[in-house]
Design a protein around this motif. Sequence first.
Motif, PDB file in Angstrom:
ATOM      1  N   THR A   1      -2.401  12.608   4.809  1.00  0.00           N
ATOM      2  CA  THR A   1      -3.649  12.245   4.151  1.00  0.00           C
ATOM      3  C   THR A   1      -3.829  10.743   4.051  1.00  0.00           C
ATOM      4  O   THR A   1      -4.813  10.255   3.507  1.00  0.00           O
ATOM      5  CB  THR A   1      -3.740  12.848   2.727  1.00  0.00           C
ATOM      6  N   LEU A   2      -2.879   9.974   4.577  1.00  0.00           N
ATOM      7  CA  LEU A   2      -3.032   8.513   4.591  1.00  0.00           C
ATOM      8  C   LEU A   2      -4.082   8.126   5.621  1.00  0.00           C
ATOM      9  O   LEU A   2      -4.318   8.854   6.587  1.00  0.00           O
ATOM     10  CB  LEU A   2      -1.707   7.843   4.980  1.00  0.00           C
ATOM     11  N   SER A   3      -4.659   6.945   5.443  1.00  0.00           N
ATOM     12  CA  SER A   3      -5.591   6.432   6.458  1.00  0.00           C
ATOM     13  C   SER A   3      -4.806   6.053   7.709  1.00  0.00           C
ATOM     14  O   SER A   3      -3.563   5.980   7.679  1.00  0.00           O
ATOM     15  CB  SER A   3      -6.311   5.198   5.919  1.00  0.00           C
ATOM     16  N   GLY A   4      -5.523   5.808   8.795  1.00  0.00           N
ATOM     17  CA  GLY A   4      -4.864   5.452  10.054  1.00  0.00           C
ATOM     18  C   GLY A   4      -3.953   4.242   9.909  1.00  0.00           C
ATOM     19  O   GLY A   4      -2.800   4.251  10.369  1.00  0.00           O
TER      20      GLY A   4
ATOM     21  N   GLU B   1      -2.641   3.025   7.177  1.00  0.00           N
ATOM     22  CA  GLU B   1      -1.509   3.337   6.299  1.00  0.00           C
ATOM     23  C   GLU B   1      -0.452   4.154   7.040  1.00  0.00           C
ATOM     24  O   GLU B   1       0.752   3.963   6.853  1.00  0.00           O
ATOM     25  CB  GLU B   1      -2.006   4.095   5.060  1.00  0.00           C
ATOM     26  N   GLN B   2      -0.898   5.062   7.893  1.00  0.00           N
ATOM     27  CA  GLN B   2       0.067   5.849   8.679  1.00  0.00           C
ATOM     28  C   GLN B   2       0.839   4.946   9.645  1.00  0.00           C
ATOM     29  O   GLN B   2       2.029   5.152   9.877  1.00  0.00           O
ATOM     30  CB  GLN B   2      -0.656   6.945   9.471  1.00  0.00           C
TER      31      GLN B   2
ATOM     32  N   ARG C   1       0.818  -1.203   0.000  1.00  0.00           N
ATOM     33  CA  ARG C   1       0.000   0.000   0.000  1.00  0.00           C
ATOM     34  C   ARG C   1       0.861   1.267   0.000  1.00  0.00           C
ATOM     35  O   ARG C   1       0.529   2.281  -0.603  1.00  0.00           O
ATOM     36  CB  ARG C   1      -0.896  -0.028   1.238  1.00  0.00           C
TER      37      ARG C   1
END
Length: 242
Positions: free
Chosen positions: A138-141, A143-144, A127
């Motif tokens: 701006t990544l999702s949780g 992804e962060q 990802r």
Amino acid sequence: MSSEPLLKVSGVETYYGNIRALAGVDVEVHKGEIVSLIGANGAGKSTLMMTICGSPQARAGQVVFDGEDITEMPTHLIARRRIAQSPEGRRIFPRMTVLENLQMGAGLDNLKYFKEDVEKVFTMFPRLKERQSQRGGTLSGGEQQMLSIGRALMSRPKLLLLDEPSLGLAPLIVKGIFEQIKRLNKEEGLTVFLVEQNAFAALKLSDRAYVMVNGKVTMSGTGKELLADPSVRAAYLEGGHH
Ligand SMILES: Nc1ncnc2c1ncn2[C@@H]1O[C@H](COP(=O)(O)OP(=O)(O)OP(=O)(O)O)[C@@H](O)[C@H]1O
Ligand SMILES: [Mg+2]
């Protein structure tokens, strides 16, 4: 285990002003181990992770890493000793892209490995590869969280500290992250010390674990022993994922 531990925390006390958050903590992590720390909210788990990294510093006791006393060493020098932290709440750089975040993790002395290491992180978390030009904030949780772990790995750590890697993530993502941690440990001998609310998953993953209550370690054992312990089950596992 007769050899010297990679990390040895002895009698550590850490304060916030006059409030003592760690009240004499002893913890050891040996090379090649996965060790976890479980405990209720406010027990002092994150404080221990941060104290190992030198901010805040211990007011009493000692932190020894790889044979060197780092208790009073500044944070940036501790990082150079190859202790990498993925802190609670991720703390990635929100305005930088995914790739730039990973560059920040690599550190200057690792630039020659940069390409190879970035590819490794991208293989681990595809990802992130897809989103390498997207800004971190701006990544999702989930992804962060991947980015935070990936960034910590870019420094080629001798010791990886993970504070709540599963926080706020869907079970499938948690499973994936734990699998990757296990794989890195098995295949590359990565040593890991992690804090987890998800006690069941943490104990299953770990060679050994510690239980912390009110700034003190109250129990330790193998992951299996603690999973089977009635008091641990009652306090941290009942109603959990098992
Ligand atoms: N910057 C700070 N200033 C003052 N008190 C703090 C600070 N950070 C933490 N504390 C206090 O120290 C204690 C230990 O906090 P810590 O964050 O280490 O707990 P934790 O075990 O990580 O909890 P959680 O599971 O909720 O993350 C708590 O009582 C907390 O309120
Ligand atoms: Mg915490």
